[in-house]
Scaffold this active site. Structure first.
Site, mmCIF file in Angstrom:
data_model
loop_
_atom_site.group_PDB
_atom_site.id
_atom_site.type_symbol
_atom_site.label_atom_id
_atom_site.label_comp_id
_atom_site.label_asym_id
_atom_site.label_seq_id
_atom_site.Cartn_x
_atom_site.Cartn_y
_atom_site.Cartn_z
ATOM 1 N N GLY A 38 33.357 105.116 121.932
ATOM 2 C CA GLY A 38 33.187 104.635 120.569
ATOM 3 C C GLY A 38 34.159 105.300 119.619
ATOM 4 O O GLY A 38 34.673 106.381 119.887
ATOM 5 N N GLU A 39 34.411 104.610 118.496
ATOM 6 C CA GLU A 39 35.333 105.156 117.516
ATOM 7 C C GLU A 39 34.883 104.699 116.140
ATOM 8 O O GLU A 39 34.601 103.523 115.923
ATOM 9 C CB GLU A 39 36.758 104.676 117.808
ATOM 10 C CG GLU A 39 37.819 105.427 117.062
ATOM 11 C CD GLU A 39 39.209 105.199 117.664
ATOM 12 O OE1 GLU A 39 40.155 105.788 117.125
ATOM 13 O OE2 GLU A 39 39.330 104.448 118.653
ATOM 14 N N LYS A 45 31.001 113.719 120.116
ATOM 15 C CA LYS A 45 31.742 113.159 118.978
ATOM 16 C C LYS A 45 32.682 114.212 118.408
ATOM 17 O O LYS A 45 32.244 115.239 117.918
ATOM 18 C CB LYS A 45 30.789 112.645 117.894
ATOM 19 C CG LYS A 45 31.540 112.060 116.686
ATOM 20 C CD LYS A 45 30.682 111.149 115.831
ATOM 21 C CE LYS A 45 29.713 111.900 114.971
ATOM 22 N NZ LYS A 45 29.054 110.994 113.996
ATOM 23 N N ASP A 93 23.583 104.276 106.123
ATOM 24 C CA ASP A 93 24.587 103.609 106.977
ATOM 25 C C ASP A 93 23.895 102.858 108.115
ATOM 26 O O ASP A 93 24.299 102.958 109.269
ATOM 27 C CB ASP A 93 25.588 104.633 107.513
ATOM 28 C CG ASP A 93 26.917 103.988 107.927
ATOM 29 O OD1 ASP A 93 27.180 102.839 107.503
ATOM 30 O OD2 ASP A 93 27.681 104.635 108.667
#
Length: 375
Positions: free
Chosen positions: A86-87, A108, A206
């Site tokens: 993931g990014e 992460k 978020d």
């Protein structure tokens, strides 16, 4: 789904009783609420404050384990691009294996440029070290060595909701209706915990499909707390902050004024719930112009019950209880009210989804039919 949560009840109640005490104790040493005031500081003092707080993290105030950069490099084969899963705006996430714990993890590595990454790191470690719930991702540990800022989470086998809903590969089986309702309920429970159990309340800020991670059984966990804010306390009705988050998911009042409340999260939940029902992205420029904005496309359809079936994801192939579709769309519409005060509290949303994910709608319909037959 319900039994899954009930088995956690006693443990959760114990945790809830100690939660307030934990936060009060932490305030005396490092002041969790002080990160809520970061916006009032100058850039220079923000950097100093964040550097000081990160330095304090390793002095026994935080329960998360501290890893060396060398350990995490070994776990991810030197942050091998082939391990990238993931990014995001703040950094890259790699799948890794911690030899010391014999577990798979998601690692992460935050962007080292600027204090925003440091701030996200600090907030995430604070929030996930103090708040624990079956629907929040578990923080295994972190690394704050030199200028490295790395977070280590439990690895979630099924990736994100986005992978199974909006980015479906040809070999991925579409989510069925019951799994969609189960994911929505669990995600809402995560928000409920942040809004109504955490003290002071936490506004997630978020909420989107890519931040809802799924375990082997498709139980959801909220992740990525770097943008979280402490909610208003006392007589305050909102907190004011720079508008952050992802376009399309932000509540209109927050996007226009920067005034943030827990109802801002409820709006974002409504957006994601509508994505879950329809299989459509909130913003999709590949669609015809009148369908590119999911909310704009849905608004007229919400007003005509005869068109509700047009809003169900075609990948469901009609396999959903019609009455549950109607009720799910009603919940989404309530969350998406323009006025924040008219939106439900997330606890009301959980109650409605608990009803849906347990399949009680069909049971009730059957009972109603039986009662009619008896008359």
């Amino acid at each position: 789904m319900m039994s899954c949560f009930s088995c956690c009840d006693s443990e959760e109640k114990l945790h809830q009783r100690s939660l307030k005490k934990s936060i009060q104790e932490y305030k005396r040493t490092t002041s969790i609420s002080s990160f809520a005031n970061l916006s009032s500081k100058t850039d220079g003092s923000k950097r100093r404050y964040i550097a000081e707080e990160i330095a304090k993290l390793g002095k026994g105030n935080i329960s998360a384990e501290i890893f060396t950069y060398k350990e995490l490099s070994a776990a991810t084969q030197n942050f091998n691009p082939e391990s990238l899963i993931g990014e995001g705006g703040f950094g890259r996430v790699y799948k890794g294996y911690l030899e010391s714990k014999k577990i798979e993890v998601a690692v992460k590595q935050l962007d080292r440029n600027g204090f925003q990454g440091n701030k996200e790191f600090l907030v995430e470690v604070l929030v996930l070290s103090l708040l624990h719930h079956p629907n929040l991702v578990n923080l295994v540990g972190y690394c704050a060595e030199g200028n490295q800022r790395v977070l280590v989470y439990e690895y979630m086998l099924n990736g994100s909701l986005e992978d199974h809903l909006l980015n479906i590969s040809p070999e991925t089986k579409p989510l069925d209706w019951n799994t969609r309702m189960k994911i929505a309920e669990g995600a809402a429970r995560g928000l409920e915990y942040l809004h109504e159990t955490a003290n002071p309340p936490v506004i997630y800020r978020d909420f989107k499909a890519s931040n809802i991670l799924l375990d082997a059984n498709f139980n959801p966990r909220l992740s990525d707390f770097g943008l979280a804010k402490l909610g208003p306390v006392g007589e305050n009705t909102h907190v004011s902050t720079r508008v952050m988050g992802t376009y399309g998911y932000c509540a209109p009042e927050y996007a226009s004024t920067g005034q943030l409340t827990t109802k801002s999260d409820v709006y974002s939940f409504g957006v994601v719930f509508l994505e879950i029902i329809t299989g459509r992205r909130v913003i999709d420029n590949s669609r015809p112009s009148e369908e590119q904005n999911l909310i704009t496309w849905a608004e007229p359809l919400f007003k005509d019950k005869k068109k509700f079936h047009l809003m169900a994801d075609p990948l469901l192939e009609g396999n959903y209880p019609e009455k549950e579709l109607y009720q799910a769309l009603a919940v989404a519409a309530m969350c998406l009210q323009e006025e924040a005060t008219t939106r439900p509290f997330i606890s009301d949303v959980v109650t409605a989804l608990e009803y849906l994910s347990a399949g009680k709608t069909e049971d009730k319909q059957q009972q109603d039919d039986d009662d009619y037959d008896d008359e």
